[in-house]
Design an enzyme around this catalytic site. Sequence first.
Site, PDB file in Angstrom:
ATOM      1  CG  ASP A   1      -1.010   8.443   2.057  1.00 21.58           C
ATOM      2  OD1 ASP A   1      -0.291   8.864   2.979  1.00 21.58           O
ATOM      3  OD2 ASP A   1      -1.487   9.170   1.177  1.00 21.58           O
TER       4      ASP A   1
ATOM      5  CG  ASP B   1      -1.766   1.200   1.348  1.00 25.14           C
ATOM      6  OD1 ASP B   1      -2.288   1.639   0.315  1.00 25.14           O
ATOM      7  OD2 ASP B   1      -1.924   1.723   2.474  1.00 25.14           O
TER       8      ASP B   1
END
Lengths: 390, 390
Positions: free
Chosen positions: A107, A105
Amino acid sequence: MITNRTARVLLLPRCRPVRCNRQLYRDFRSSHGVKERQSPPVDGLQANVSGTQLKIVEPTPSSLRPYSSIFHRPKEDHFSENVAKTLCPESFEELLPHIDTFIFDADGVLWLGDEVIPGSPRLIDFLVKNNKRVLMLTNNATKSRALIAEKIARLGYSPELNKDTVVNPAAVIADSLYRAGFAGYKKVYLIGSQGVRDEMDALGLEYFGHGPEPLDPSDERTYVHDVKMEDHTKVGAVVVGYEKHFNVSKLVKAANYLKQPHCLFLATNEDETCPSPDPNLIIPDAGPIVAAVRCASGREPLTIGKPNSPIFDFIRRRWNIDPERTMMIGDRTNTDVKFGRDHGMRTLLVLSGCHQIEDIMENHRNGLLDMVPDFIATCLGALLLPQRKN
Amino acid sequence: MITNRTARVLLLPRCRPVRCNRQLYRDFRSSHGVKERQSPPVDGLQANVSGTQLKIVEPTPSSLRPYSSIFHRPKEDHFSENVAKTLCPESFEELLPHIDTFIFDADGVLWLGDEVIPGSPRLIDFLVKNNKRVLMLTNNATKSRALIAEKIARLGYSPELNKDTVVNPAAVIADSLYRAGFAGYKKVYLIGSQGVRDEMDALGLEYFGHGPEPLDPSDERTYVHDVKMEDHTKVGAVVVGYEKHFNVSKLVKAANYLKQPHCLFLATNEDETCPSPDPNLIIPDAGPIVAAVRCASGREPLTIGKPNSPIFDFIRRRWNIDPERTMMIGDRTNTDVKFGRDHGMRTLLVLSGCHQIEDIMENHRNGLLDMVPDFIATCLGALLLPQRKN
């Protein structure tokens, strides 16, 4: 009460100290708002439903605490290694031969807003050097993969993370519609931003409806009746993602195109909020917009992003990954960890973003085992021994 | 297959023939859109979730039927008098001594759009003459009670139905906030229309935020960050209803005021759609807007309108009604009938609006007994013997 055991785990005693930007993390977490569906149980808040007797509650020092601190206050749980194993450089090295593909992922894992998370680029470099496949998977559909790749490069990540190893719902939606034969044949009514537009442009898909939408400013007519609809037989899908220009006129159009049973309803993602540069400001993401269209149309969307299957199918098809030899690494239990678990991958939650140990424990206590990761680590940098100083 | 028994009930053999405007009813029903949460099971529609292999489905004559005809096609159920009794003039006369108060929904019961339903004014006159209390209860919060009363008078209803015997969520919200001490003390962030504004004005309540909201039209910034918030300690509530100017900027503001635990979250109603002058156009109501704010804020609203309790408490307090001697009359099983059943009243569904016998049977089959009325009738006029011609 933080027990000795909890304290030990929080300090990750089996790992050597890692320099983490704790203030950045704290700001980031408080910027993520609240996911709980119930109003918080604050002392004195009285909304007596049966009597509809509302009472004003003055903000007290406790009720003025940022939401995150109310919901993420340390629990009295004993964190157990039976729930999720803490990864340190030694245990990560043992695990490495069993994993071919690492899916990250963005952020809260690779960066926080516009700042790189210290140690993360070094881990990517390490994996690339060890011939591991690295992919980036984000639910952010407002940017195209090309724009995301620019940011990756700007923050100093390995060129192995680039436009062709990034996946987001914008790319998957464009790919799905293209493979379904939409190009040159059917149009898409779009509530969405640059990401979906550019990915559709790249595949020659026709879309309309995005951008500012004029609305009669007068109060003469209460409801929005005077919408100009295109010939519905030519509209094959309604695609809904985050668009700042979303308004009631767009809602009317989406609901009415979806009245046609042959019109597909696709959503990029359903994240409620997204990271905000101002930790005190909640920024809604696509979730609320999808919720509005779902309610008005009475239709259930096919949602592309994590934790759903369409984006996994895209990855498996494109890279032919073996889920058992793949690790999903993220900062959210309800998207990243659930996505990994639901699709047979190993899962690692890093504590450098949204969810923390108390969230894992709560999921475990509530039997939400698909939101309990196999492994945890403070951040990606904690998986490697610190660099020797020359 | 319509059995003899079903046919008999549909024709109401025990009642004398009533002249009903059937075309009006048909248009009205088709204008109510679809409530079902699932995409309709149309032949050939393929959205294979696990494989994300979308297929275009050409509209066929069957998939182009209006939604209502797909969902409201006659069922093969045998309608049973054990499920709901059909009221005719004779049985209604027998029931009359047991009821003191009659509460009427508006659209689909008293009128359809801007046209009166034939026979309804005469029933109201009859009840008034028999010293019954008549009240009107609508979920429409976009108009004040004064404006609704103007329409009642214009359509030729008894002056017993007036501003003081009409109830809507706008009035109840203003009353609740006033009694909670908001006047001159706390402000309300409002997403709402004339109805809520006028009712709040009448009680000296301060509100802000309604009306057109400017938004940066450029694509330079993807998300809406630059909202101007008022001092949150002075904002005691966020009130959400239908407002055509609702947009992402208002969503950001509502979610951020609601971040404060002391800030109340009130919704006028959660109807998904509302009656439309154009039967082919779905017009979203407050439901989708409330859904968006709920999702972005992570807060659950106190919803005022039917079938919820706040609006019942208002009625009971104001008129001291005895629920057992009160009859709720409406055209929707999920709002009117459920509202009546949940609060101990007798319930009558008239078939002159939204829901029909097949909807009752489906609710009964699914065990949703709170959405099965005690009584049914084609329309209000069917409760009286026809007028003698001179």
